[in-house]
Scaffold this active site. Sequence first.
Site, PDB file in Angstrom:
ATOM      1  N   CYS A  69      29.603  69.676  34.016  1.00 53.46           N
ATOM      2  CA  CYS A  69      28.285  69.391  33.434  1.00 53.46           C
ATOM      3  C   CYS A  69      28.100  67.880  33.496  1.00 53.46           C
ATOM      4  CB  CYS A  69      28.237  69.889  31.990  1.00 53.46           C
ATOM      5  SG  CYS A  69      26.779  69.409  31.049  1.00 53.46           S
ATOM      6  N   CYS A 200      22.643  67.654  37.838  1.00 52.75           N
ATOM      7  CA  CYS A 200      22.886  68.622  36.767  1.00 52.75           C
ATOM      8  C   CYS A 200      23.417  69.850  37.479  1.00 52.75           C
ATOM      9  CB  CYS A 200      21.609  68.945  36.006  1.00 52.75           C
ATOM     10  SG  CYS A 200      21.755  70.358  34.866  1.00 52.75           S
TER      11      CYS A 200
END
Length: 293
Positions: A69, A200
Amino acid sequence: MIGVFDSGYGGLTVLAALHARLPRQRFLYLGDNAHAPYGPKSGAEILALTQAGVERLFHVGARVAILACNTATAAAIRPLQQAWLPVHYPNRRILGVIAPMIEEIAQTPWHATAGPDEKRRPVETVAVFATQATVESGFYPREIALRAPNIAVIQQACPELAGMIEAGAPEAALRATVVGHVGALLQRLGRAPDKAVLGCTHFPLVEALFRNALPLETQILSQPARVAAAMVAYLFRHPEMKDFAPEVVEPLCFTTGDAAAVSVLASRFYGRHLRFQTVDSGPRESSETLLDA
């Protein structure tokens, strides 16, 4: 075992690439779907949630935890590596997904710094599409500037996109959102960027939409593929961290959300069936509780 942690579904893009390169390696995956998305949260919240997630992975046997992440990596990896890990888990390791991308963009090792060409004019432009928290952290432009000051970085926050992906939004809505953010960046830049980073790990799930919205000459760099390649190199340098099964083994998957609902959407994203088990979204549990959930 190697643990892979994400705020939700995005880390599955990294897990898939890792499993493709290392099919006999034992992997654990934990998606913090109960608290996703992380992008709008404060740095302190992201750090606390990431620490809790990594600790859960350690307590079910992970020796290495990958923060799959970008938001968690930008906000949490340095305090976890520098202050928390040496005190509580000195024999474990935490890796992030941003460093391999910085190396790819800058074409230089992570621990290298810029040489005497620091005053050169920018010769390449890289667009970074990311969450609000990742953009505000300045992680990408700061780390790239240290290693390749001749690369100009332009960021575009896509604050709602990860949440839309988590919620299984219709493709038409996702397309409109991606087109809007790409258009905003192109308008500010005034030309096509040389390269684009989907900063992302949720965004590769809609990479086709970014590809259609970006100019044809813009190269999209694959973060999952680069992270997987970096992990192969890491295990070569640290063979003690390997945990290979005699044959191909599927990852064990956990979520802080609803396991049945997460399994359905995750399997669609992953390309084959994944069965998730639920873990408590509160303070960490014992390894027995996690494995028996």
